[in-house]
Design a protein around this motif. Structure first.
Motif, PDB file in Angstrom:
ATOM      1  N   PRO A   1     -14.049   1.674  59.605  1.00  0.00           N
ATOM      2  CA  PRO A   1     -13.477   0.858  60.695  1.00  0.00           C
ATOM      3  C   PRO A   1     -13.738  -0.641  60.541  1.00  0.00           C
ATOM      4  CG  PRO A   1     -14.615   2.789  61.582  1.00  0.00           C
ATOM      5  CD  PRO A   1     -14.945   2.732  60.129  1.00  0.00           C
ATOM      6  N   HIS A   2     -14.848  -1.007  59.874  1.00  0.00           N
ATOM      7  CA  HIS A   2     -15.204  -2.422  59.729  1.00  0.00           C
ATOM      8  C   HIS A   2     -14.942  -2.954  58.320  1.00  0.00           C
ATOM      9  CE1 HIS A   2     -17.154  -2.859  63.690  1.00  0.00           C
ATOM     10  NE2 HIS A   2     -17.589  -1.623  63.505  1.00  0.00           N
ATOM     11  N   ASN A   3     -14.412  -2.099  57.434  1.00  0.00           N
ATOM     12  CA  ASN A   3     -14.153  -2.509  56.051  1.00  0.00           C
ATOM     13  C   ASN A   3     -15.418  -3.080  55.399  1.00  0.00           C
ATOM     14  OD1 ASN A   3     -12.556  -2.815  53.767  1.00  0.00           O
ATOM     15  ND2 ASN A   3     -11.954  -4.891  54.318  1.00  0.00           N
ATOM     16  N   LEU A   4     -16.512  -2.356  55.513  1.00  0.00           N
ATOM     17  CA  LEU A   4     -17.799  -2.808  54.988  1.00  0.00           C
ATOM     18  C   LEU A   4     -17.979  -2.384  53.538  1.00  0.00           C
ATOM     19  CD1 LEU A   4     -20.130  -1.817  57.988  1.00  0.00           C
ATOM     20  CD2 LEU A   4     -19.136  -4.066  57.510  1.00  0.00           C
ATOM     21  N   VAL A   5     -18.673  -3.227  52.770  1.00  0.00           N
ATOM     22  CA  VAL A   5     -19.087  -2.837  51.428  1.00  0.00           C
ATOM     23  C   VAL A   5     -20.460  -2.181  51.546  1.00  0.00           C
ATOM     24  CG1 VAL A   5     -20.074  -5.125  50.938  1.00  0.00           C
ATOM     25  CG2 VAL A   5     -19.502  -3.593  49.054  1.00  0.00           C
ATOM     26  N   THR A   6     -20.669  -1.100  50.787  1.00  0.00           N
ATOM     27  CA  THR A   6     -21.907  -0.341  50.933  1.00  0.00           C
ATOM     28  C   THR A   6     -22.522  -0.029  49.586  1.00  0.00           C
ATOM     29  OG1 THR A   6     -20.654   1.740  50.956  1.00  0.00           O
ATOM     30  CG2 THR A   6     -21.195   0.738  53.093  1.00  0.00           C
ATOM     31  N   VAL A   7     -23.852  -0.112  49.551  1.00  0.00           N
ATOM     32  CA  VAL A   7     -24.601   0.310  48.369  1.00  0.00           C
ATOM     33  C   VAL A   7     -25.759   1.182  48.838  1.00  0.00           C
ATOM     34  CG1 VAL A   7     -25.968  -1.838  48.356  1.00  0.00           C
ATOM     35  CG2 VAL A   7     -25.860  -0.416  46.305  1.00  0.00           C
TER      36      VAL A   7
END
Length: 557
Positions: free
Chosen positions: A246-252
């Protein structure tokens, strides 16, 4: 389909406690980060990763969160976070925040409620078990040493803590726990941050029978029952759906003791779990028999093989690696695999070259770009880290003499990377006008950012060039990976190929000269994109490599 922006980007990790202190408290703060944004823009990084800044008793330097919705006062305020986000976005940079959701501090209100009674509604937020014949429920061990179970005397039950006893593991089987965590993460996403780094995220799903571990080759009893556990991919998809997408977040995701197969699954296209993963297998190539607290020597062939396996395996699966040598838990790479004395500059640049030309998203840890070194403190009194203190006690109790113990501590302590950032040659390296929480490395007058910026040939500008090359040459993002010279005990070399282009990386990993011979028949014209010596050989067919020399050749057919 448009290529994700983070595939050509570089992330810079900040350990706020040691970055820049504007209040003379001896601890870095958020205003100190804001003050240095132009320095980071000059380096060319695209995103900052902040280690935890939430309210915490700091038993594990912020990875023990007592309130997810509040800022640790020593770092600043929520307004400071908002100013940081704005300052980054104004410079076309982004913010990634660290989040710890495998466990909370035992000071967290959930745990404070949970320990009052077995009937408390928050009891099921954590993992509780009765004793086994008067002992801990099973033989699982904490990653910080000792049992992974602690007795809560009031209710006479044990709670699970895979890390420090003040870090109680959350019960992810409880739907309400997960919902509370997603709500909290959305709160931060709404603040405008651009991504999350998820601490030890692959440990959140445990085998629910909590069995006794009959055998663990490295003594880490229990590890197979909580690493990449039975519901982990279900949980990652759920979190992605509720928070990331929903927030277009980048994740690692930080992946503790993970497998290549698991990380392919976490990051492959269409998995809808994570964008990229950290794994640590390459940083165990100098562990003796897999054990960290040893004085083991680097197995260079093993290091090359591990990195090749992950490069090839993730590329074939369409997955994505987070590339790194350093972070807040690891020794400084120039001290670890390089030469932090005679060939300081050459070896730091070589190590950067080898890692940054691989496929993935590079992460630079604060001070790495100027070649900061391990401090090599002479006494345990100078070390603050809880894991280090525990290891020191255990090694001493095993009968080892103090000199041998300190040699191991100097090599392995997490505090190696946590000494204050060296900004200039002023007192405390310009980090603080007060007494720093951890001593500054003694070499700060020679190794500091001010000096690096004034020297066109510095390590800083080498990193700046590597960051720029990733943006300019699509082959670095898309090319495959073919290791060369795998049995050579001095040379680290590989090729990247894509769309008629070729990158050849040649690096002498050691302090003695050696010769590289290109192992294939076809040898074409190539240009040198970057080298850490001024006059590297223009032809790559046979190259005399000086100590720690690294060269990137580029050609296009």
């Amino acid at each position: 389909m448009q290529e994700p922006w983070w595939k050509r980007s570089t992330v810079y990790q900040i350990y706020p406690k040691s970055f820049n202190d504007t209040t003379a408290s001896g601890m870095g703060d958020l205003q100190g980060v804001i003050e240095k944004l132009d320095y980071l823009k000059e380096l060319g990084v695209d995103m900052l990763w902040l280690t935890p800044i939430y309210r915490s008793p700091q038993r594990d330097n912020g990875y023990d969160i007592s309130d997810y919705y509040d800022i640790e006062p020593a770092y600043g305020t929520m307004e400071d976070v908002e100013r940081l986000v704005q300052g980054l976005h104004d410079r076309d940079m982004k913010l990634m925040m660290d989040i710890v959701i495998n466990h909370t501090s035992t000071d967290h209100k959930w745990f404070q409620q949970a320990k009052t009674s077995k009937d408390n509604p928050y009891r099921d937020y954590y993992i509780w078990r009765d004793s086994s014949d008067g002992n801990a429920p099973n033989n699982w061990v904490s990653k910080f040493g000792g049992s992974a179970w602690a007795l809560e005397e009031h209710t006479d039950q044990y709670y699970l803590h895979l890390f420090d006893k003040t870090q109680a593991d959350l019960n992810w089987e409880n739907d309400e726990v997960r919902n509370q965590l997603y709500e909290m993460m959305n709160f931060w996403a709404d603040k405008g941050l651009d991504g999350f780094r998820l601490d030890v995220i692959n440990l959140v799903s445990k085998v629910q029978s909590f069995p006794y571990d009959e055998s663990a080759p490295d003594g880490q009893f229990g590890k197979e029952y909580y690493t990449d556990g039975p519901r982990i991919h279900e949980f990652m998809k759920e979190m992605n759906q509720n928070v990331f997408a929903p927030h277009n977040l980048v994740t690692v995701g930080e992946m503790s003791s993970t497998s290549l197969a698991a990380c392919q699954q976490y990051t492959r296209p269409g998995a809808n779990e994570l964008d990229m993963t950290f794994n640590f297998h390459h940083l165990k190539a100098d562990y003796e028999k897999g054990k960290k607290w040893t004085d083991g020597k680097l197995d260079f062939i093993k290091l090359k093989q591990i990195l090749a396996d992950w490069q090839i395996g993730m590329h074939q699966a369409g997955g994505w690696n987070a590339l790194f040598w350093c972070n807040h838990d690891q020794p400084r790479i120039v001290s670890r695999f390089g030469d932090d004395n005679l060939y300081h500059r050459e070896s730091a640049k070589m190590l950067a070259t080898v890692m940054h030309m691989m496929q993935g998203t590079p992460y630079i840890y604060q001070g790495e770009e100027i070649g900061m070194t391990d401090p090599k403190f002479s006494s345990i009194e100078y070390y603050n880290d809880v894991e280090t203190q525990n290891a020191y006690s255990e090694l001493k109790e095993s009968g080892m003499d103090d000199r041998a113990v300190m040699q191991i501590i100097q090599r392995r302590s997490r505090d190696n990377s946590r000494t204050p950032m060296q900004w200039n040659a002023a007192q405390h390296a310009g980090f603080s006008k007060g007494e720093p929480w951890l001593s500054v490395a003694a070499n700060y007058k020679e190794i500091n950012a001010e000096k690096a910026l004034a020297d066109d040939n510095s390590i800083f500008y080498h990193y700046q060039t590597l960051i720029r090359l990733r943006k300019e040459y699509a082959i670095i993002t898309h090319g495959d990976y073919e290791p060369l010279c795998m049995e050579d005990e001095r040379i680290f070399s590989y090729e990247r190929r894509w769309n008629g282009e070729k990158l050849l990386v040649i690096a002498n990993f050691f302090g003695e000269s050696t010769e590289f011979t290109y192992p294939k028949k076809e040898i074409g014209e190539a240009e040198i994109l970057l080298s850490n010596y001024q006059d590297s050989a223009p032809n790559y067919s046979k190259v005399q490599l000086r100590p720690f020399e690294a060269i990137i050749y580029y050609s296009k057919s």
